[in-house]
Design an enzyme around this catalytic site. Structure first.
Site, PDB file in Angstrom:
ATOM      1  N   GLY A 190       0.836  -1.204   0.000  1.00 16.40           N
ATOM      2  CA  GLY A 190       0.000   0.000   0.000  1.00 16.40           C
ATOM      3  C   GLY A 190       0.871   1.254   0.000  1.00 16.40           C
ATOM      4  N   GLN A 191       0.212   2.409  -0.050  1.00 16.72           N
ATOM      5  CA  GLN A 191       0.965   3.682  -0.067  1.00 16.72           C
ATOM      6  C   GLN A 191       1.884   3.774   1.154  1.00 16.72           C
ATOM      7  OE1 GLN A 191      -1.214   7.329  -1.669  1.00 16.72           O
ATOM      8  NE2 GLN A 191      -2.791   6.389  -0.409  1.00 16.72           N
ATOM      9  N   PHE A 229      -6.022 -10.563   5.047  1.00 16.52           N
ATOM     10  CA  PHE A 229      -6.781 -10.177   6.243  1.00 16.52           C
ATOM     11  C   PHE A 229      -8.212 -10.707   6.245  1.00 16.52           C
ATOM     12  CE2 PHE A 229      -4.555  -6.531   8.565  1.00 16.52           C
ATOM     13  CZ  PHE A 229      -3.316  -7.072   8.298  1.00 16.52           C
ATOM     14  N   ALA A 284      -5.354  -2.322   5.034  1.00 16.75           N
ATOM     15  CA  ALA A 284      -6.709  -1.892   5.381  1.00 16.75           C
ATOM     16  C   ALA A 284      -7.593  -1.966   4.152  1.00 16.75           C
ATOM     17  CB  ALA A 284      -6.698  -0.456   5.915  1.00 16.75           C
ATOM     18  N   THR A 288      -9.570   0.255   2.172  1.00 20.57           N
ATOM     19  CA  THR A 288      -9.552   1.722   2.121  1.00 20.57           C
ATOM     20  C   THR A 288     -10.487   2.334   1.075  1.00 20.57           C
ATOM     21  OG1 THR A 288      -7.639   1.591   0.649  1.00 20.57           O
ATOM     22  CG2 THR A 288      -7.179   1.951   2.994  1.00 20.57           C
ATOM     23  N   THR A 291      -7.911   6.805  11.020  1.00 20.99           N
ATOM     24  CA  THR A 291      -8.334   7.813  10.054  1.00 20.99           C
ATOM     25  C   THR A 291      -9.194   8.918  10.668  1.00 20.99           C
ATOM     26  OG1 THR A 291      -9.818   8.065   8.147  1.00 20.99           O
ATOM     27  CG2 THR A 291     -10.208   6.165   9.523  1.00 20.99           C
ATOM     28  N   ASP A 292      -9.228  10.046   9.988  1.00 28.20           N
ATOM     29  CA  ASP A 292     -10.155  11.134  10.342  1.00 28.20           C
ATOM     30  C   ASP A 292     -11.611  10.687  10.183  1.00 28.20           C
ATOM     31  OD1 ASP A 292      -9.046  11.272   7.489  1.00 28.20           O
ATOM     32  OD2 ASP A 292     -10.909  12.401   7.283  1.00 28.20           O
ATOM     33  N   TYR A 326     -16.743   2.608   6.245  1.00 27.42           N
ATOM     34  CA  TYR A 326     -15.283   2.596   6.414  1.00 27.42           C
ATOM     35  C   TYR A 326     -14.920   3.137   7.800  1.00 27.42           C
ATOM     36  CZ  TYR A 326     -10.473   4.370   5.829  1.00 27.42           C
ATOM     37  OH  TYR A 326      -9.145   4.673   6.004  1.00 27.42           O
ATOM     38  N   TRP A 344      -5.947  12.089   4.406  1.00 28.44           N
ATOM     39  CA  TRP A 344      -5.650  12.501   3.020  1.00 28.44           C
ATOM     40  C   TRP A 344      -4.241  12.077   2.583  1.00 28.44           C
ATOM     41  CZ3 TRP A 344      -7.857  18.144   2.086  1.00 28.44           C
ATOM     42  CH2 TRP A 344      -9.192  18.188   2.487  1.00 28.44           C
TER      43      TRP A 344
END
Ligand code: NDP
Length: 298
Positions: free
Chosen positions: A10-11, A40, A63, A65, A104-105, A128, A153
């Site tokens: 992932g990123q 997972f 995750a 996402t 996360t936010d 999510y 973000w």
């Protein structure tokens, strides 16, 4: 120190492969790994992997996402974002290992305009966010030593993100409409990975520092402000873009109906992390400039 990194492709996982490497023996697994099971959606197999490897640290960068798709796949999102992290936390507790996890936010409802600190009331607006919050709760309930880093973000040269989507659209279209009532801080996966390595090292030396922290780049902007900055700086760096500088129209979120509701106020207060670990979170613009150098030119 043996570190097990999950979600290596992932990123954030990709950048963690680099940032965690100097801390110890790093075993990085992705969903596609063949040596050890790291899917997972099969928590029992994940558990078996952890039991075989017996790491000192588990870093979970995997995750579910896709915020909109989660609305129609709640069971899978729940398995990946809540059940699997809970199982990892249970194993970490049994091994006396440290678990690092990202959140996360979207655990917040995005009301108001003030930045939220770690003690703010959670109230997710979408599947999510609900599943990410359940993951946090399962980790805390396990009693394992943990670090939960909530961010917002995320962008990186590798993977899918808002900045890269804006670049692609700006190369294809003369006009763009971008929402201007969602406010947050674009955060580089590279910055988050480096912060994770520093914070993890401190927690290993001083376990009382473990807990939940907000970790975003400094400053704030709207999605529209973010897009305008990406386009302006990309053009300055020689990207060939079709969109006119004055043709990026601000629109409200209501103009773009999506399956999942988004929080409007994604501001996270990262002051606690900076104070406790003696770190500085640089302005978001620095990370975006770097991203634009790294992504291929259109
Ligand atoms: P990405 O979507 O880039 O990467 C997620 C990784 O999870 C992918 O490597 C993916 O594997 C893996 N994954 C998905 N499903 C499974 C599964 N069933 N089994 C194993 N692995 C799976 O996410 P980011 O790197 O951007 O996010 C990292 C963390 O940061 C996550 O916890 C996310 O919730 C959080 N976060 C992200 C934000 C963002 O804007 N992206 C904002 C706030 C928080 P594969 O490569 O095989 O698909």
């Amino acid at each position: 120190m043996k570190i097990l990194l999950l979600g290596k492709n992932g990123q954030v996982g990709w950048e963690l492969q680099r940032a965690l490497a100097p801390l110890g023996e790093l075993i990085a697994l992705g969903r596609d790994s063949t040596t050890f099971e790291a899917d997972f959606s099969h928590p029992d197999a994940m558990t078996a992997t952890v039991r075989r490897l017996r790491p000192d640290v588990i870093v979970n960068a995997a995750a579910y996402t896709d915020v909109d798709r989660a609305e129609s796949e709640p069971a899978l999102a729940h398995a990946v974002n809540a059940i699997a992290p809970g199982a990892l936390a249970h194993e970490a507790a049994m091994l006396d290992a440290t678990l690092v996890h990202f959140s996360t936010d979207h655990v917040f409802d995005g009301s108001g305009s003030a930045p939220r600190d770690e003690s703010a009331l959670t109230a997710p607006l979408n599947v999510y966010g609900v599943t990410k919050l359940e993951g946090e709760q399962a980790i805390r309930a396990s009693g394992c030593r943990h670090l939960i880093l909530r961010t917002s973000w995320v962008h990186a040269a590798r993977g899918s993100n808002f900045a890269k989507t804006v670049l692609r659209l700006a190369a294809e279209r003369e006009h763009l409409e971008i929402v201007d009532d969602q406010i947050g801080a674009p955060t580089g996966a590279d910055l988050l990975a480096d912060v994770t390595a520093h914070v993890l090292r401190s927690v290993r030396q001083q376990p009382s520092l473990a807990g939940t922290y907000h970790a975003t780049a400094g400053g704030e902007t709207s999605r529209h402000g973010y897009a305008c900055f990406v386009i302006e700086r990309a053009r300055a760096q020689g990207h060939s873009l079709k969109v006119a500088a004055d043709a990026i129209r601000p629109v409200p979120t209501s103009a773009f109906p999506t399956r999942a509701r988004r929080p409007l106020n994604s501001r996270l207060d990262s002051g606690r992390l900076q104070a406790r670990f003696g770190l500085r979170l640089p302005p978001w613009q620095e990370g975006v400039e770097r991203l634009l150098i790294e992504v291929p030119r259109h």
